[in-house]
Write a protein that holds these residues in place. Sequence first.
Motif, PDB file in Angstrom:
ATOM      1  N   ASP A 275       0.820  -1.222   0.000  1.00  0.00           N
ATOM      2  CA  ASP A 275       0.000   0.000   0.000  1.00  0.00           C
ATOM      3  C   ASP A 275       0.847   1.262   0.000  1.00  0.00           C
ATOM      4  O   ASP A 275       0.332   2.360   0.165  1.00  0.00           O
ATOM      5  N   VAL A 276       2.181   1.140  -0.205  1.00  0.00           N
ATOM      6  CA  VAL A 276       3.045   2.311  -0.252  1.00  0.00           C
ATOM      7  C   VAL A 276       4.001   2.190  -1.431  1.00  0.00           C
ATOM      8  O   VAL A 276       4.176   1.116  -2.005  1.00  0.00           O
ATOM      9  N   ILE A 323      -4.196   0.159 -13.783  1.00  0.00           N
ATOM     10  CA  ILE A 323      -3.251   1.075 -13.142  1.00  0.00           C
ATOM     11  C   ILE A 323      -3.779   2.506 -13.170  1.00  0.00           C
ATOM     12  O   ILE A 323      -3.637   3.265 -12.196  1.00  0.00           O
ATOM     13  N   ALA A 324      -4.414   2.900 -14.287  1.00  0.00           N
ATOM     14  CA  ALA A 324      -4.979   4.251 -14.389  1.00  0.00           C
ATOM     15  C   ALA A 324      -6.100   4.448 -13.369  1.00  0.00           C
ATOM     16  O   ALA A 324      -6.209   5.509 -12.743  1.00  0.00           O
ATOM     17  N   LYS A 325      -6.935   3.434 -13.186  1.00  0.00           N
ATOM     18  CA  LYS A 325      -8.027   3.537 -12.216  1.00  0.00           C
ATOM     19  C   LYS A 325      -7.483   3.517 -10.793  1.00  0.00           C
ATOM     20  O   LYS A 325      -7.973   4.235  -9.915  1.00  0.00           O
ATOM     21  N   LYS A 326      -6.464   2.699 -10.572  1.00  0.00           N
ATOM     22  CA  LYS A 326      -5.842   2.611  -9.237  1.00  0.00           C
ATOM     23  C   LYS A 326      -5.265   3.956  -8.827  1.00  0.00           C
ATOM     24  O   LYS A 326      -5.329   4.332  -7.642  1.00  0.00           O
ATOM     25  N   ALA A 327      -4.676   4.679  -9.785  1.00  0.00           N
ATOM     26  CA  ALA A 327      -4.007   5.945  -9.479  1.00  0.00           C
ATOM     27  C   ALA A 327      -4.952   6.963  -8.856  1.00  0.00           C
ATOM     28  O   ALA A 327      -4.517   7.868  -8.140  1.00  0.00           O
ATOM     29  N   HIS A 329      -6.867   6.413  -6.529  1.00  0.00           N
ATOM     30  CA  HIS A 329      -7.056   6.066  -5.121  1.00  0.00           C
ATOM     31  C   HIS A 329      -5.719   5.958  -4.401  1.00  0.00           C
ATOM     32  O   HIS A 329      -5.521   5.102  -3.540  1.00  0.00           O
ATOM     33  N   VAL A 330      -4.797   6.851  -4.787  1.00  0.00           N
ATOM     34  CA  VAL A 330      -3.490   6.918  -4.150  1.00  0.00           C
ATOM     35  C   VAL A 330      -3.313   8.317  -3.570  1.00  0.00           C
ATOM     36  O   VAL A 330      -3.487   9.311  -4.277  1.00  0.00           O
ATOM     37  N   ALA A 331      -3.004   8.374  -2.275  1.00  0.00           N
ATOM     38  CA  ALA A 331      -2.736   9.661  -1.629  1.00  0.00           C
ATOM     39  C   ALA A 331      -1.296  10.053  -1.929  1.00  0.00           C
ATOM     40  O   ALA A 331      -0.354   9.339  -1.560  1.00  0.00           O
ATOM     41  N   ASN A 336       3.871   7.705  -1.195  1.00  0.00           N
ATOM     42  CA  ASN A 336       2.529   7.545  -1.731  1.00  0.00           C
ATOM     43  C   ASN A 336       1.844   6.352  -1.068  1.00  0.00           C
ATOM     44  O   ASN A 336       2.457   5.303  -0.865  1.00  0.00           O
ATOM     45  N   THR A 337       0.547   6.539  -0.730  1.00  0.00           N
ATOM     46  CA  THR A 337      -0.174   5.514   0.032  1.00  0.00           C
ATOM     47  C   THR A 337      -1.487   5.154  -0.653  1.00  0.00           C
ATOM     48  O   THR A 337      -2.223   6.025  -1.133  1.00  0.00           O
ATOM     49  N   LEU A 338      -1.780   3.860  -0.674  1.00  0.00           N
ATOM     50  CA  LEU A 338      -3.015   3.365  -1.279  1.00  0.00           C
ATOM     51  C   LEU A 338      -4.192   3.605  -0.337  1.00  0.00           C
ATOM     52  O   LEU A 338      -4.122   3.306   0.859  1.00  0.00           O
TER      53      LEU A 338
END
Length: 413
Positions: A275-276, A323-327, A329-331, A336-338
């Motif tokens: 998650d990081v 990966i584009a959709k995941k991005a 939901h990253v702080a 960087n944290t999921l």
Amino acid sequence: MTQNGFLERLLDGVAVSWLPLGQLTSYEQPTKYLVAATNYSDEFKTPVLTAGKTFILGYTDETEGVYKASENSVIIFDDFTTAIKWVDFDFKAKSSAMKMVTSSDEGRVLLKYIFYWLKTLPSELVDGDHKRQWIGNYANKQVPIPCPDDRKKSLEIQAEIVRILDTFTETTAELTAELGAELRARKNQYDYYRDKLLSFEGGEVEWKALGDIGEFIRGRRFTKADYVEEGVSVIHYGEIYTRYGVWSDHAFSKVRSEMADFLRYAEPGDVVLTDVGETVADVGKAVAWLGGGKVAIHDHCYAFRHSMNPKFVSYCMQTQSFIAKKARHVARAKVNTLLINGFSRVEIPVPFPGDPEKSLAEQARIVAILDKFDLLTNAISECLPREIALRQKQYEHYREHLLSFSKSEKAEA
């Protein structure tokens, strides 16, 4: 012709003198060339050099105080680590720990010859030693100079040695570029077919959120003080970066056995993700766990437990669309944290959702295809550094041979 015979023919019976490096070279401190700005950009023209492995920090738009190495090449010497670089382009300097070394007389000794000879010297650094090396140490090193009393002959021999070593350097660079291009082409081909297969265009498929497919189980923290040689096998989040795809039995890190009841575990069939990460792309890297038993996970890891093919899920998490959709939901921060709640809403395809048996068969079919592509790509990835290392050893062998000279010929200047 043997290598010794080649060197003997090159020297043609001439004597070799060993002269102090400080007598053959001049050096300049970087004071006049230090960069003032810190707003580096690839859009700017002039590289900013630092001592050590990083070498090029970035590029600056400063035009004053630029070292004109494009007109006269220079050796960059790191006064603390003794790292050396050959530089033939204009630059600014960041570090005051470097020296710009030139030949004190190009009519006597070629600077490129000195550079290659310096590369033959073993490291003499001692851990914790932070003293400057050039004046107190390197200036006294003895350099082999063939027939110093006959400058013309000496320069001819030096030039031939430089030519041979330049050829090896260029060949290695060309090989690196060629293998790198091949690797990128195969990787692009693999990415294309993976994304194509997992898009299910026109196929019988339902896109489901990860949270509707399974559950995320967060690991628990352990520290460096908990590591032992024998104990509970654990996956540290940093290890995920080295094995992006699938894990089976593996020599993981181990922590104290008395922590066993405290820890949380990934079970065979889970997908383990971090998650990081230093970059957004690193966050959420996923690895299918296919080992023979459970393995503990760090609290910067999640075990995604589900009933699908774990490698299929892992491959889905590698597609560009995922990966584009995941991005989203990253702080973004220094680390960087999921954001797991948002991440759990990202969808992946489930083929033949109304028929679990047929669905798993289709997932296995796709995994078998992608495994073959993955195997080929990884084979090339392993071949690249191995082939380059082989050429580098060959180059170093010839460099050592050409610049060794018989110790019986050594004479103090």
